[in-house]
Design a protein around this motif. Structure first.
Motif, PDB file in Angstrom:
ATOM      1  N   GLN A  56       0.818  -1.208   0.000  1.00 36.69           N
ATOM      2  CA  GLN A  56       0.000   0.000   0.000  1.00 36.69           C
ATOM      3  C   GLN A  56       0.853   1.259   0.000  1.00 36.69           C
ATOM      4  O   GLN A  56       0.551   2.215  -0.724  1.00 36.69           O
ATOM      5  CB  GLN A  56      -0.936   0.012   1.212  1.00 36.69           C
ATOM      6  N   ALA A  57       1.921   1.291   0.793  1.00 38.44           N
ATOM      7  CA  ALA A  57       2.770   2.487   0.858  1.00 38.44           C
ATOM      8  C   ALA A  57       3.410   2.768  -0.500  1.00 38.44           C
ATOM      9  O   ALA A  57       3.461   3.915  -0.944  1.00 38.44           O
ATOM     10  CB  ALA A  57       3.834   2.326   1.929  1.00 38.44           C
ATOM     11  N   ASP A  58       3.890   1.723  -1.171  1.00 39.45           N
ATOM     12  CA  ASP A  58       4.489   1.894  -2.496  1.00 39.45           C
ATOM     13  C   ASP A  58       3.439   2.348  -3.509  1.00 39.45           C
ATOM     14  O   ASP A  58       3.715   3.179  -4.375  1.00 39.45           O
ATOM     15  CB  ASP A  58       5.138   0.594  -2.971  1.00 39.45           C
ATOM     16  N   LEU A  59       2.249   1.806  -3.380  1.00 39.38           N
ATOM     17  CA  LEU A  59       1.150   2.189  -4.267  1.00 39.38           C
ATOM     18  C   LEU A  59       0.837   3.676  -4.106  1.00 39.38           C
ATOM     19  O   LEU A  59       0.724   4.400  -5.097  1.00 39.38           O
ATOM     20  CB  LEU A  59      -0.084   1.345  -3.957  1.00 39.38           C
ATOM     21  N   GLY A  60       0.726   4.129  -2.862  1.00 40.60           N
ATOM     22  CA  GLY A  60       0.435   5.537  -2.611  1.00 40.60           C
ATOM     23  C   GLY A  60       1.485   6.452  -3.195  1.00 40.60           C
ATOM     24  O   GLY A  60       1.166   7.482  -3.808  1.00 40.60           O
ATOM     25  N   ARG A  61       2.753   6.074  -3.031  1.00 40.05           N
ATOM     26  CA  ARG A  61       3.839   6.887  -3.604  1.00 40.05           C
ATOM     27  C   ARG A  61       3.781   6.884  -5.129  1.00 40.05           C
ATOM     28  O   ARG A  61       4.018   7.905  -5.766  1.00 40.05           O
ATOM     29  CB  ARG A  61       5.197   6.381  -3.120  1.00 40.05           C
ATOM     30  N   SER A  62       3.450   5.760  -5.712  1.00 37.40           N
ATOM     31  CA  SER A  62       3.454   5.667  -7.177  1.00 37.40           C
ATOM     32  C   SER A  62       2.385   6.542  -7.816  1.00 37.40           C
ATOM     33  O   SER A  62       2.575   7.039  -8.923  1.00 37.40           O
ATOM     34  CB  SER A  62       3.300   4.212  -7.632  1.00 37.40           C
ATOM     35  N   VAL A  63       1.264   6.734  -7.128  1.00 38.25           N
ATOM     36  CA  VAL A  63       0.188   7.550  -7.703  1.00 38.25           C
ATOM     37  C   VAL A  63       0.116   8.944  -7.088  1.00 38.25           C
ATOM     38  O   VAL A  63      -0.683   9.775  -7.522  1.00 38.25           O
ATOM     39  CB  VAL A  63      -1.193   6.852  -7.605  1.00 38.25           C
TER      40      VAL A  63
END
Length: 145
Positions: A56-63
């Motif tokens: 989730q943390a990586d997802l948030g950063r990616s978008v």
């Protein structure tokens, strides 16, 4: 007939880009709404599809979405059966997000209607003009395409 108000503002590329972006967002949002999808939900579902399984943390950063906003979007997507969260295989302390088959099917429909909306936005341009326009937008947007 008098000139349109704000001629100095209306001649700025930033103003014109903003107007074009607002029109594009409205067209895409309307098309996505017909598929029961909101703009940020579409962005997150697309990123989940591309990156899965993704923490989730990586997802948030990616978008570029705030973590608390991301949680709300993921909750909505999970409640709709479009994504699943499970322990991250690389770090079991974290959740990883993946699309469900229904999520992948919905994403495909949303991609199609978003492309159609963008085609409507760019309809006044020839194919060659679209290619040039996209290349120029990439150059001035600070993205690599």
């Amino acid at each position: 007939m008098a000139d349109a108000p704000l001629p100095a503002i209306r001649s700025l590329p930033s103003w014109l880009l903003g107007r074009a972006a607002a029109r594009g967002r409205a067209l895409v949002a309307e098309a996505l709404a017909a598929e029961d999808m909101k703009m940020w939900h579409h962005v997150v579902l697309s990123a989940v599809h591309d990156l899965a399984p993704v923490a989730q943390a990586d997802l948030g950063r990616s978008v570029g979405l705030d973590p608390k906003d991301l949680v709300g979007v993921l909750n909505d997507l999970q409640a709709a059966g479009l994504v699943v969260r499970a322990p991250d295989p690389r770090d079991r302390r974290k959740n990883a997000v993946s699309p469900t088959p229904a999520g992948t099917r919905r994403l495909r429909r949303c991609e199609r209607v978003a492309r159609d909306a963008n085609d409507e936005l760019l309809a006044p341009l020839s194919a060659a003009e679209r290619d040039v326009f996209m290349a120029l937008l990439i150059r001035i947007s600070g993205t690599d395409g």
